[in-house]
Design a protein around this motif. Structure first.
Motif, PDB file in Angstrom:
ATOM      1  N   LEU A 107     -27.909   8.879  48.376  1.00 31.30           N
ATOM      2  CA  LEU A 107     -28.610  10.166  48.412  1.00 31.30           C
ATOM      3  C   LEU A 107     -27.607  11.308  48.291  1.00 31.30           C
ATOM      4  O   LEU A 107     -27.782  12.230  47.490  1.00 31.30           O
TER       5      LEU A 107
ATOM      6  N   ILE B 112     -36.482  12.585  46.289  1.00 27.96           N
ATOM      7  CA  ILE B 112     -35.975  11.333  46.836  1.00 27.96           C
ATOM      8  C   ILE B 112     -36.387  11.182  48.287  1.00 27.96           C
ATOM      9  O   ILE B 112     -36.225  12.091  49.097  1.00 27.96           O
TER      10      ILE B 112
ATOM     11  N   ASP C  70     -35.671   8.992  51.408  1.00 31.01           N
ATOM     12  CA  ASP C  70     -34.800   7.999  52.031  1.00 31.01           C
ATOM     13  C   ASP C  70     -35.577   7.458  53.226  1.00 31.01           C
ATOM     14  O   ASP C  70     -35.795   8.151  54.204  1.00 31.01           O
TER      15      ASP C  70
END
Ligand code: GDP
Length: 500
Positions: free
Chosen positions: A246, A281, A283
């Protein structure tokens, strides 16, 4: 372009704050309609008095004054622009106020007291459309441009705004017009002209139109991702390197990184720009069975974010044997495009090619090393690995093929460079469908053309063919707004922001 006959624009004068809420250098109030000049002149104060009508398109300094209280509410620069050469096609006034909530609200109140109506969202652009300043696809491009999250998305919107996409649709409609004229002749003079049902030229013209529509439809997948982006979930057991990835993606990101509201402690959401794709994104901080109640909440959230993901990246540690947890995650991947990253290749590769292939199954995978990305010790290996992952995500998202090539990656050591063409979206050079409404209309047009071809092959009378071709023509017209559906207009413009 001609003004639409259903036009109701110009019947009243509307105003809105055109700049975003909050404090700023300036805030702009925009007015459009027949009374724009009169309203501006009535509220604008300057000694000696100045006539905006005598100074069109000039930015004039003065004050907005409350005519009742004879009190200035703001010091402004104002301009009057006579129609039809304006954004809306009507008379327009713009008042540059100081950029705070109070002066803007006061100017708006004065305008409304003077008979101006508060604009609805998108009403300025709607008037631009109704007055023939732009077609419907261009009006929609305005909104796309305002909300574009990457340069590429912006450049597609600008191209659409310039009429690139509309021109493509108009050329398809022109092709259909030719065919329709021919059919009319056929129907009116059945004995004299060529028979369209057996004329290979006409039939191949219909096929060619379908081919063009097919190309546009193919671009829709890319277009949708380009406009709306995609959600990528990164999953894997703890400590395999998810956060490192990330961080790597964030650092490499070529766009402004925005933190998304609603970020929780257990799932982090960040927006990155991967070769022009806006990618959110997620995570998921490890999904695994736990007795801990609080962690369980985190896991439920992770599962929810997995369910909403458009793509999933499963990460494992290639320097250690696979565990039950890895296999569990592998077996529970959702039915969306997934990829596998075997990380920590710098620590030695414990898994053989066969083991990796068996684990990945049909999924594409990459062998990477993100060593040092979580610390200051950044090495070439890290950025190279991040780039490989970006390439793979891009290829999978856009369907630009070659995702399987990655499977031929090196079996040992750090990843070696793999030649990926740095394909970008054909933003400026080709028309691209970014809008679900346009896509649906293109599909319906295509169905109508397919039906026309079937009718021709069955030897149906030309009248039947005509119905299908007219349907296709109408459907394409819905895209540009040449065929008008009131509910569609309502729907399109209601999505706009205020003041646009
Ligand atoms: P997460 O728990 O999956 O988010 O894993 P992290 O990204 O926090 O990484 C866990 C640890 O592994 C950190 O100390 C990282 O620096 C380290 N790490 C991550 N990727 C690599 C790698 O490719 N090689 C090596 N040697 N260490 C790595």
């Amino acid at each position: 372009m001609e003004a639409k006959t259903i036009c109701t624009a110009g019947e009243d004068t509307i105003c809105a704050i055109a700049t975003p809420p909050g404090m700023g250098g300036i805030g702009i109030v925009r007015v459009t309609g027949d009374n724009a000049l009169q309203l501006l002149q009535a509220l604008f104060h300057r000694e000696p008095a100045l006539s905006f009508a005598e100074h069109p398109r000039e930015l004039l300094y003065g004050h907005i004054r409350d005519p009742e209280r004879r009190e200035d509410v703001d010091e402004v620069l104002a301009v009057y622009m006579p129609g039809p050469g304006t954004y809306t096609g009507e008379d327009v006034a713009e008042i540059d106020c100081h950029g705070g909530a109070v002066p803007l609200a006061e100017v708006m109140t004065l305008l409304m007291k003077s008979g101006c109506r508060h604009a609805e969202p998108g009403e300025f652009t709607k008037r631009a459309f109704l007055n023939g300043r732009m077609d419907l696809a261009q009006a929609e491009a305005v909104m796309d441009l305002v909300s574009a999250q990457t340069e590429e998305a912006g450049s597609v919107a600008v191209s659409q705004l310039k009429g690139r996409f509309s021109a493509e649709i108009q050329s398809l409609r022109a092709g259909l017009t030719d065919l329709l004229v021919q059919i009319e002749v056929n129907i009116d003079y059945p004995d004299e002209d060529i028979d369209i049902l057996t004329d290979t030229g006409s039939l191949s013209a219909i096929r060619a139109l379908r081919e063009e529509i097919g190309k546009l439809l193919e671009s829709a997948r890319k277009g949708k991702i380009l406009r709306d982006g995609l959600r990528l979930a990164i999953v894997g057991k703890p400590n395999v390197g998810k956060s490192s990835l990330l961080n790597g993606l964030l650092r490499q990101s070529r766009a402004i990184v925005t933190e998304i509201a609603g970020t929780t402690r257990d799932t982090i959401e960040e927006m990155v720009n991967i070769k022009g794709l806006p990618v959110t994104i997620v995570d998921t901080a490890g999904i695994r069975p736990t007795e801990d109640a609080i962690e369980r909440i985190g896991i439920e959230k992770s599962k929810a974010s997995l369910a909403s993901a458009d793509m999933v990246l499963l990460m494992t540690d290639v320097s250690l044997p696979l565990t039950g947890e890895d296999r569990d995650l592998r077996n529970h991947l959702p039915k969306v495009p997934c990829l596998i990253a075997f990380n920590k290749s710098d620590k030695g590769i414990h898994l053989s090619v066969e083991e990796r292939e068996a684990f990945a199954g049909e999924l594409p995978y990459v062998l990477i090393s993100l060593r040092g990305s979580a610390s200051k010790d950044e090495t070439w290996t890290n950025s190279e690995s991040v780039e490989r992952i970006e390439d793979l995500i891009y290829r999978m998202a856009t369907g630009s093929g070659g995702a399987q090539e990655e499977r031929k990656g090196p079996s040992t050591g750090a990843p070696s460079p793999v030649a990926f063409p740095s394909a970008r979206f054909p933003a400026a050079s080709a028309a691209i469908v970014t809008n679900a409404r346009h896509e649906a209309a293109l599909r319906r047009a295509d169905l109508a053309l397919a039906s026309a071809l079937r009718a021709a092959s069955r030897g149906e009378p030309p009248e039947i063919l005509e119905i299908d071709l007219r349907t296709a023509y109408e459907e394409l017209g819905f895209i540009t707004g040449d065929s008008i559906q009131h509910d569609v207009l309502q729907e399109v413009f209601s999505r706009f922001c205020l003041g646009k």
